[in-house]
Design an enzyme around this catalytic site. Structure first.
Site, PDB file in Angstrom:
ATOM      1  N   ASP A  47       0.856  -1.185   0.000  1.00 41.07           N
ATOM      2  CA  ASP A  47       0.000   0.000   0.000  1.00 41.07           C
ATOM      3  C   ASP A  47       0.890   1.233   0.000  1.00 41.07           C
ATOM      4  O   ASP A  47       1.878   1.290   0.743  1.00 41.07           O
ATOM      5  CB  ASP A  47      -0.890   0.051   1.244  1.00 41.07           C
ATOM      6  CG  ASP A  47      -2.088  -0.877   1.154  1.00 41.07           C
ATOM      7  OD1 ASP A  47      -2.191  -1.649   0.181  1.00 41.07           O
ATOM      8  OD2 ASP A  47      -2.928  -0.831   2.064  1.00 41.07           O
ATOM      9  N   HIS A  61       3.477   7.280 -14.703  1.00 39.93           N
ATOM     10  CA  HIS A  61       4.454   6.283 -14.291  1.00 39.93           C
ATOM     11  C   HIS A  61       3.973   4.855 -14.564  1.00 39.93           C
ATOM     12  O   HIS A  61       2.779   4.593 -14.567  1.00 39.93           O
ATOM     13  CB  HIS A  61       4.732   6.404 -12.787  1.00 39.93           C
ATOM     14  CG  HIS A  61       5.157   7.766 -12.369  1.00 39.93           C
ATOM     15  ND1 HIS A  61       4.721   8.355 -11.205  1.00 39.93           N
ATOM     16  CD2 HIS A  61       5.967   8.673 -12.953  1.00 39.93           C
ATOM     17  CE1 HIS A  61       5.256   9.557 -11.081  1.00 39.93           C
ATOM     18  NE2 HIS A  61       6.008   9.780 -12.138  1.00 39.93           N
ATOM     19  N   LYS A  71      -2.691  -1.341  -9.916  1.00 39.90           N
ATOM     20  CA  LYS A  71      -2.923  -0.402  -8.815  1.00 39.90           C
ATOM     21  C   LYS A  71      -4.421  -0.243  -8.601  1.00 39.90           C
ATOM     22  O   LYS A  71      -5.185  -0.160  -9.560  1.00 39.90           O
ATOM     23  CB  LYS A  71      -2.327   0.971  -9.141  1.00 39.90           C
ATOM     24  CG  LYS A  71      -0.825   0.958  -9.300  1.00 39.90           C
ATOM     25  CD  LYS A  71      -0.314   2.330  -9.719  1.00 39.90           C
ATOM     26  CE  LYS A  71       1.200   2.298  -9.928  1.00 39.90           C
ATOM     27  NZ  LYS A  71       1.704   3.593 -10.395  1.00 39.90           N
ATOM     28  N   HIS A 118       0.184   5.532 -15.245  1.00 38.18           N
ATOM     29  CA  HIS A 118      -0.782   6.133 -14.327  1.00 38.18           C
ATOM     30  C   HIS A 118      -0.252   7.457 -13.791  1.00 38.18           C
ATOM     31  O   HIS A 118       0.953   7.611 -13.572  1.00 38.18           O
ATOM     32  CB  HIS A 118      -1.050   5.169 -13.154  1.00 38.18           C
ATOM     33  CG  HIS A 118      -1.894   5.771 -12.088  1.00 38.18           C
ATOM     34  ND1 HIS A 118      -1.359   6.262 -10.918  1.00 38.18           N
ATOM     35  CD2 HIS A 118      -3.222   5.995 -12.035  1.00 38.18           C
ATOM     36  CE1 HIS A 118      -2.346   6.746 -10.181  1.00 38.18           C
ATOM     37  NE2 HIS A 118      -3.484   6.593 -10.832  1.00 38.18           N
ATOM     38  N   TYR A 131      -3.041   3.912  -2.671  1.00 38.29           N
ATOM     39  CA  TYR A 131      -3.233   2.872  -3.678  1.00 38.29           C
ATOM     40  C   TYR A 131      -2.522   1.596  -3.295  1.00 38.29           C
ATOM     41  O   TYR A 131      -1.464   1.595  -2.701  1.00 38.29           O
ATOM     42  CB  TYR A 131      -2.842   3.338  -5.081  1.00 38.29           C
ATOM     43  CG  TYR A 131      -1.425   3.797  -5.272  1.00 38.29           C
ATOM     44  CD1 TYR A 131      -0.458   2.946  -5.789  1.00 38.29           C
ATOM     45  CD2 TYR A 131      -1.053   5.097  -4.959  1.00 38.29           C
ATOM     46  CE1 TYR A 131       0.846   3.375  -5.990  1.00 38.29           C
ATOM     47  CE2 TYR A 131       0.241   5.541  -5.160  1.00 38.29           C
ATOM     48  CZ  TYR A 131       1.185   4.675  -5.666  1.00 38.29           C
ATOM     49  OH  TYR A 131       2.475   5.105  -5.851  1.00 38.29           O
ATOM     50  N   GLU A 142      11.261   0.903 -13.631  1.00 39.74           N
ATOM     51  CA  GLU A 142      10.328   2.025 -13.759  1.00 39.74           C
ATOM     52  C   GLU A 142      10.483   2.751 -15.089  1.00 39.74           C
ATOM     53  O   GLU A 142      11.557   2.779 -15.686  1.00 39.74           O
ATOM     54  CB  GLU A 142      10.467   2.997 -12.579  1.00 39.74           C
ATOM     55  CG  GLU A 142      11.736   3.807 -12.548  1.00 39.74           C
ATOM     56  CD  GLU A 142      11.821   4.718 -11.335  1.00 39.74           C
ATOM     57  OE1 GLU A 142      10.841   4.850 -10.583  1.00 39.74           O
ATOM     58  OE2 GLU A 142      12.883   5.321 -11.158  1.00 39.74           O
ATOM     59  N   ASP A 169       9.756  13.952 -13.351  1.00 36.04           N
ATOM     60  CA  ASP A 169       8.655  13.861 -14.301  1.00 36.04           C
ATOM     61  C   ASP A 169       8.827  14.825 -15.477  1.00 36.04           C
ATOM     62  O   ASP A 169       8.327  14.559 -16.571  1.00 36.04           O
ATOM     63  CB  ASP A 169       7.318  14.105 -13.609  1.00 36.04           C
ATOM     64  CG  ASP A 169       6.900  12.939 -12.723  1.00 36.04           C
ATOM     65  OD1 ASP A 169       7.564  11.885 -12.752  1.00 36.04           O
ATOM     66  OD2 ASP A 169       5.898  13.084 -11.998  1.00 36.04           O
TER      67      ASP A 169
END
Length: 182
Positions: A47, A61, A71, A118, A131, A142, A169
């Site tokens: 979580d 991501h 997720k 997402h 999430y 990643e 990002d």
């Protein structure tokens, strides 16, 4: 728990049954048995929770196989525009985006399967997002896509010129140059 299929296969919105009275409300935010009844068999292992200010934009991501993550996203406080992008090259909706307002008030959840990027933007003063994931975080796997990619044309529900975006990002590649292995 009510399940609503989106126009993208496997991407679903879940709305819990909420019981309210003079004390407040109660609902099951997650029930493995109810998920199984809906045909969803996922073994969540982690979580995550984030706190963000208005104007924050996190994403887009994903993690590549074999560490790809499903997720289950919900908002504990505030309101966000939650967005998923289909990265599955064999999918008829490859490259399509789906956005939905999730809030503490509407209590909706978005189930984002493996094979999707997402992200979310914060529409309220602050937001707490929680999430569940079915895989642990794995930095080498990643990947990401730039939030303002013109080919995706995502409506984040906010002015992107004033968005608060991490340095990480800001340097993500556009959709056509991402390293997705789905």
């Amino acid at each position: 728990m009510n399940l609503e299929q989106t126009f993208i296969n496997d991407l679903v919105v879940l709305t819990p049954a909420v019981f309210e009275d003079e004390r407040g409300y109660f609902f099951e935010s997650y029930s493995k048995s109810k998920m199984l009844d809906l045909g969803i068999q996922i073994d969540f292992v982690q979580d995550n929770q984030s706190f963000s200010k208005r104007g924050t934009l996190r994403g887009l991501h994903y993690q590549n196989p074999p560490f790809a993550q499903t997720k289950l996203v919900r908002v504990l406080q505030g309101e966000i525009m939650d967005v998923a992008v289909d990265l599955r090259k064999d999918s008829p909706t490859y490259g399509k985006c789906f956005g939905l307002v999730l809030s503490a008030e509407n209590k909706k959840q978005l189930l984002v399967p493996q094979g999707f990027a997402h992200g979310f933007s914060v529409l309220s003063e602050t937001a707490v997002v929680s999430y569940k994931c079915d895989q642990y975080y794995n930095k080498p796997s990643e990947g990401g896509i730039r939030f303002d990619d013109a080919s995706l044309n995502i409506d984040w529900g906010m002015d992107l010129a004033t968005a608060i975006v991490s340095e990480k990002d800001l340097i993500l590649p556009d959709f056509k140059n991402c390293n997705s292995q789905f």
